[in-house]
Design a protein around this motif. Sequence first.
Motif: not given
Length: 418
Positions: A394-418
């Motif tokens: 877990s990391v604590l970040i500025d709230r204004k980057y919350m959505e961006l961070a979730v999307q970036a991590l989702h991409d990085t760990f390739e979670l859209e792929k089964a």
Amino acid sequence: MPLLVMKFGGTSVADLDRIANAAQKVQREVERGYDVIVIVSAMSGKTNELVGWVEKTSPLYDAREYDAVVSSGENVTAGLMALRLQEMGVPARSWQGWQVPINTTSAHGSARFIDIPRANMDAKFAEGFKVAVVAGFQGLSAEGRITTLGRGGSDTTAVAFAAAFGAERCDIYTDVDGVYTTDPRITSKARKLDKIAFEEMLELASLGAKVLQTRSVELAMRYKVRLRVLSSFEDTDETSGTLVCDEDEIMESKVVSGVAYSRDEAKMTLVKVEDRPGIAAAIFGPLAEAGVNVDMIVQNISELDDPADKRAYTDMTFSLPTNQVERAKKAIEEATAAGKFAYAKLVTDTDVAKISVVGIGMRSQVGVAAKMFAALAAENVNIKVITTSEIKISVLIDRKYMELAVQALHDTFELEKA
Ligand code: ADP
Ligand code: ASP
Ligand code: MG
């Protein structure tokens, strides 16, 4: 008779049409030969409205009366659901918590189950009733007062009934068609999971994924309840939704299986406290006594700006829910007034969010943290606090980057792929 528990959340019983739609799903299971225990939430928005009324009437409210008021939303939907089922020819009876009775502790606002004696409801099933509609979220204390289980608590009511009545399955009907790799409201790339391990679901829930209340997952894990999340708005069958199950029922799992976020976090730093044995206990003891839920903690070396002062100092940073900041400040003031510790400055930041990646595969894979930090760095997101456990970072970040961070991590760990 085989028995199912079916839980319908707030959006699934938001109006009379949706209650009718949910009732049809119940009727279908009765026709398949099941007795059904239906757990209902209040109509969506109702509990928030009731909480608002309480806070407006009495800011420092008596928690017993809070529970008396906020539990009432569920009573309405339970009665309406029973009436709708009766209109469809299904023998149904509604139950409020005290009538079952659902025995809980006396911790108003966050009560826990003690037991659910079966006799009263079993007698009604024996009379020929096919459906018991139970008001979720509420219980009864030993003092004979109504209690509530904490926000999202109807999920926990459902699992507790499934355990107490030996249900074949506990189906949680909601406004999404299962558990996703992250909140589908944050990214359209979120992918529905067919199965998720109890441990992973437990972490995701406690780190902010509100699709299931944390306590419901704990209970399901302990009592081996087959727990499923599925859509109340779509046609569903035995294969729909996401099954929350034991790790060994899952064939292969990725290193990271989900990303969770928690929006309403705050960070407080006590600058320049004396670095001595017992300082952490002196700070966090009073916070715990004041009921503050401290989550992440970091202790740093403080710079020595006065060469004449030979004592060692440290900065203590911790995170907590935003709505507990005032309570924490008061506890710190009282503790310092009582001479428990001293500090130079208190810095409070209420604009932070917590982002977490979760996966049982992390147990055996190194480099996940480095990959996560690199992904955030690439988006220029500054990390303020980090914590890790065996299966989460877990990391604590500025709230204004919350959505961006979730999307970036989702991409990085390739979670859209089964
Ligand atoms: P209910 O009223 O049925 O209890 P909730 O609003 O409590 O429903 O929970 C469902 C919501 O949880 C979804 O609408 C979704 O936005 C959110 N959610 C957060 N994380 C996830 C996730 N990983 N998978 C699915 N839903 C999620
Ligand atoms: N109605 C309650 C809430 O909004 C309980 C629930 O829906 O699970 O928190
Ligand atoms: Mg919920």
